[in-house]
Design a protein around this motif. Sequence first.
Motif, PDB file in Angstrom:
ATOM      1  N   GLY A  23       0.777  -1.225   0.000  1.00 33.10           N
ATOM      2  CA  GLY A  23       0.000   0.000   0.000  1.00 33.10           C
ATOM      3  C   GLY A  23       0.815   1.285   0.000  1.00 33.10           C
ATOM      4  N   ILE A  24       0.062   2.385   0.056  1.00 30.55           N
ATOM      5  CA  ILE A  24       0.679   3.711   0.032  1.00 30.55           C
ATOM      6  C   ILE A  24       0.781   4.213   1.466  1.00 30.55           C
ATOM      7  N   HIS A  25       2.018   4.487   1.916  1.00 32.27           N
ATOM      8  CA  HIS A  25       2.195   4.954   3.294  1.00 32.27           C
ATOM      9  C   HIS A  25       2.745   6.369   3.314  1.00 32.27           C
ATOM     10  N   PHE A  26       2.065   7.248   4.049  1.00 32.71           N
ATOM     11  CA  PHE A  26       2.482   8.643   4.102  1.00 32.71           C
ATOM     12  C   PHE A  26       3.221   8.965   5.396  1.00 32.71           C
ATOM     13  N   ASP A  27       4.197   9.870   5.260  1.00 32.94           N
ATOM     14  CA  ASP A  27       4.839  10.480   6.416  1.00 32.94           C
ATOM     15  C   ASP A  27       4.839  11.971   6.105  1.00 32.94           C
ATOM     16  N   LEU A  28       3.895  12.695   6.704  1.00 36.85           N
ATOM     17  CA  LEU A  28       3.670  14.096   6.330  1.00 36.85           C
ATOM     18  C   LEU A  28       4.091  15.055   7.431  1.00 36.85           C
ATOM     19  N   THR A  29       4.909  16.042   7.044  1.00 39.75           N
ATOM     20  CA  THR A  29       5.258  17.142   7.945  1.00 39.75           C
ATOM     21  C   THR A  29       4.674  18.408   7.342  1.00 39.75           C
ATOM     22  N   SER A  30       3.834  19.100   8.094  1.00 38.08           N
ATOM     23  CA  SER A  30       3.259  20.347   7.575  1.00 38.08           C
ATOM     24  C   SER A  30       2.744  21.197   8.725  1.00 38.08           C
ATOM     25  N   ASP A  31       2.889  22.511   8.583  1.00 37.57           N
ATOM     26  CA  ASP A  31       2.345  23.412   9.600  1.00 37.57           C
ATOM     27  C   ASP A  31       0.823  23.398   9.582  1.00 37.57           C
ATOM     28  N   VAL A  74       4.248   2.027  -1.956  1.00 38.93           N
ATOM     29  CA  VAL A  74       5.229   3.110  -1.937  1.00 38.93           C
ATOM     30  C   VAL A  74       5.250   3.807  -0.574  1.00 38.93           C
ATOM     31  N   LEU A  75       6.450   4.286  -0.210  1.00 40.75           N
ATOM     32  CA  LEU A  75       6.572   5.140   0.966  1.00 40.75           C
ATOM     33  C   LEU A  75       6.634   6.577   0.457  1.00 40.75           C
ATOM     34  N   VAL A  76       5.764   7.432   0.986  1.00 37.21           N
ATOM     35  CA  VAL A  76       5.698   8.816   0.528  1.00 37.21           C
ATOM     36  C   VAL A  76       6.079   9.726   1.681  1.00 37.21           C
ATOM     37  N   LYS A  77       7.239  10.362   1.554  1.00 37.06           N
ATOM     38  CA  LYS A  77       7.676  11.293   2.601  1.00 37.06           C
ATOM     39  C   LYS A  77       7.410  12.708   2.085  1.00 37.06           C
ATOM     40  N   VAL A  78       6.608  13.459   2.832  1.00 33.74           N
ATOM     41  CA  VAL A  78       6.177  14.772   2.366  1.00 33.74           C
ATOM     42  C   VAL A  78       6.540  15.841   3.389  1.00 33.74           C
ATOM     43  N   VAL A  79       7.198  16.914   2.929  1.00 37.78           N
ATOM     44  CA  VAL A  79       7.391  18.084   3.783  1.00 37.78           C
ATOM     45  C   VAL A  79       6.705  19.245   3.077  1.00 37.78           C
ATOM     46  N   ASP A  80       5.579  19.679   3.619  1.00 42.47           N
ATOM     47  CA  ASP A  80       4.778  20.720   2.985  1.00 42.47           C
ATOM     48  C   ASP A  80       5.103  22.077   3.594  1.00 42.47           C
ATOM     49  N   LYS A  81       5.230  23.064   2.720  1.00 44.06           N
ATOM     50  CA  LYS A  81       5.482  24.429   3.187  1.00 44.06           C
ATOM     51  C   LYS A  81       4.350  25.340   2.728  1.00 44.06           C
ATOM     52  N   TYR A  93      18.640  24.016  17.449  1.00 42.47           N
ATOM     53  CA  TYR A  93      18.205  23.859  16.057  1.00 42.47           C
ATOM     54  C   TYR A  93      17.317  22.649  15.830  1.00 42.47           C
ATOM     55  N   GLN A  94      16.996  21.938  16.911  1.00 42.72           N
ATOM     56  CA  GLN A  94      16.201  20.730  16.758  1.00 42.72           C
ATOM     57  C   GLN A  94      14.898  21.014  16.000  1.00 42.72           C
ATOM     58  N   GLU A  95      14.229  22.075  16.442  1.00 41.68           N
ATOM     59  CA  GLU A  95      12.929  22.382  15.861  1.00 41.68           C
ATOM     60  C   GLU A  95      13.042  22.755  14.387  1.00 41.68           C
ATOM     61  N   ALA A  96      14.078  23.568  14.069  1.00 42.02           N
ATOM     62  CA  ALA A  96      14.262  24.004  12.686  1.00 42.02           C
ATOM     63  C   ALA A  96      14.413  22.810  11.758  1.00 42.02           C
ATOM     64  N   PHE A  97      15.144  21.797  12.193  1.00 45.47           N
ATOM     65  CA  PHE A  97      15.341  20.623  11.342  1.00 45.47           C
ATOM     66  C   PHE A  97      14.110  19.713  11.337  1.00 45.47           C
ATOM     67  N   GLU A  98      13.459  19.581  12.485  1.00 48.40           N
ATOM     68  CA  GLU A  98      12.266  18.722  12.525  1.00 48.40           C
ATOM     69  C   GLU A  98      11.167  19.313  11.652  1.00 48.40           C
ATOM     70  N   HIS A  99      11.188  20.623  11.543  1.00 47.04           N
ATOM     71  CA  HIS A  99      10.217  21.351  10.754  1.00 47.04           C
ATOM     72  C   HIS A  99      10.309  21.028   9.276  1.00 47.04           C
ATOM     73  N   GLY A 136      11.249  17.981   8.127  1.00 44.07           N
ATOM     74  CA  GLY A 136      11.169  16.544   7.888  1.00 44.07           C
ATOM     75  C   GLY A 136      12.287  15.710   8.474  1.00 44.07           C
ATOM     76  N   PHE A 137      13.191  16.306   9.270  1.00 45.24           N
ATOM     77  CA  PHE A 137      14.215  15.495   9.927  1.00 45.24           C
ATOM     78  C   PHE A 137      13.635  14.867  11.184  1.00 45.24           C
ATOM     79  N   ARG A 138      14.193  13.691  11.551  1.00 49.31           N
ATOM     80  CA  ARG A 138      13.721  13.043  12.756  1.00 49.31           C
ATOM     81  C   ARG A 138      14.857  12.834  13.736  1.00 49.31           C
ATOM     82  N   THR A 139      14.614  13.163  14.996  1.00 44.92           N
ATOM     83  CA  THR A 139      15.652  13.046  16.009  1.00 44.92           C
ATOM     84  C   THR A 139      15.896  11.579  16.338  1.00 44.92           C
TER      85      THR A 139
END
Lengths: 97, 352
Positions: free
Chosen positions: A27-35, A60-67, B107-113, B115-118
Motif C-alpha cells: 500500500g501507500i504509506h504517508f509520512d507528512l510534515t506540515s504546519d 510506496v513510501l511517501v515522505k512529504v514536507v509541505d510548506k 536547532y532541533q525544531e528548525a530541522f524537525e520542521h 522533515g528530519f527526525r531526532t
Amino acid sequence: MEIKQTALAGTLESSDIQIMLSQGEKGIHFDLTSDVKKQFGEDIMATIQSVLQAYDIENVLVKVVDKGALTPVIKARAIAVAQRALDLKDEPNWEVL
Amino acid sequence: MVEKIRDLYLFSKASKKQWMAFLEEQGVVDFDQAEVQPIDQTLGLYDEQDQLVGTGSIAGQVIKYIAVSHAGEEHPGSRFNQIVSALESDLAEKGCFHLFVFTKATYQEAFEHIGFRTLAKTAVGLILEKGTPNIEQYRASLPKKPVDAGQTAAIVMNANPFTKGHRYLIEQAAQENDWVMVFVVNQDVSLFKTTERMAMVQKGSEDIANVVVANGGDYMVSYLLFPAYFIDDRDQAIRFQTALDAELFKQQIAEPLGLSARYIGTEPTSHTTALYNQQLKKILPPQVAVKEVPRLSQDGQAISARTVRQALKDQQLSSLADLLPETTLDFIKTNQEAIMERIAKGQQIHGN
C-alpha cells in the motif's frame, strides 16, 4: 507499477512542497510534515494519492514536507516525483496532466 | 527579492576566506582540518547585492557548517530552508536520499520542521536523520529475536581483524544469554574491508548456535559523523559523540529490539575507547545492562587487533597463531598479498 528508484521533487521553500517516493510494501504509506497538517493534511495526501493512482503506483513510501503549497503545486510536484521514481522522465504521461 | 544559490569552491583561497569570515560572524569558529577536509560540496546563498547570507556543506551524507544571517531575511527560516533544500536536491541527483545532521539543541525544531527526525539527544546536542533507508527500515532488516529468548545481548565490534579476544567476548555472552546479536561496524576505513570483517566474524562464530551477526549500518560507532566542529575541546567532543552513540544504541536499537545487555571488553590502551566504555556504563543502565568482560590475555598481554595489524606490517606472521582463531588465520593466509599491498599503500594500522 513498481518504484524503480528513490526519487525527490520540490523544495522546502515557502509555498512549495517536497515529496520523496521510495519502495514500500503493501500500500501507500504517508509520512507528512506540515504546519497546516491539522487543517489540510487529508487534502494534501488525497491530492498526492490521486496522482499515484493515475500512475498505478500501489506500494510506496511517501515522505512529504509541505510548506503551504497550493493544490496545483502539490499535483505538479507529485507528477514530477512519480515520473522520476518510475524512471519515465522522458515520457511524460499526458493523461495524468 | 530573489536570493540565489551558488556553489562555493573552498579550494579557491578567496572563497574559503569569505566562507570562514561569514561562519565566524555566525559563531562557528572551528575549522580544524579533520572537519573541513571531508567536505564534498559547499553551497552559498547570495542576496541581491551579491552578499553571502547563508551557507551549508555536505560531507558524505552529513550536513555540516550550516549557517545563515537573518539580516534582511524575508521570512524567518526561509534562508535556512533554501540551503537545506538545495543540499538535499544535489544529493538526490547523486542518488543519495539519506542524510544526517549533528547540531545543537536549539536547532532541533528548525530541522524537525523540514522533515528530519531526532535519533538521539544529549544535553550538548543531537543527531537527526532524514530520508531512506531510515532507522525503521534498518531495524526491520535485522534478524529477529527468537520469541522464546529470555536474556539477550548485543556486542558491537569492528573486528579489524577478528581475534581470539573477539571470539572470547562472544563466547562469554553466548554462555550467559539465550541469544546474542553481534553488530559489525559498517564504516569502511579500516585495514580490513567491511565485507571481510563481516565474513571473518561470521566464520569465526558460526559454530555457536545462539549467535547472529549483523551489519551495524549507519547507526553504530560511525566515526564518520564527527560533530567536533561546534565543540572546542577534543576530549569533550569525544565524550559528546560517544554519549550520542550510546543514546542512539539504547533508544533506537536495544530497546526496540528487546536486547537486555551489551557486552564490552575492558580497554587498557585506547583513550577514545576507554571514554566510550565509560559513557556506555553511564547511559545504558538500568534498561540495558553493561557487562564488561576482562580482555583475554596471551602471555600476560591483552590480545588486541592492533597488535595483529602491527605484526602484519612487520611481516611477523608466525606470531599470529597465538592471537587469531583458525578462521581468521585462514582468511589472512589466502588474502595475504592484498592486505600487504594495502599496508604498503599507506593504509593506517593505528586507530580502530
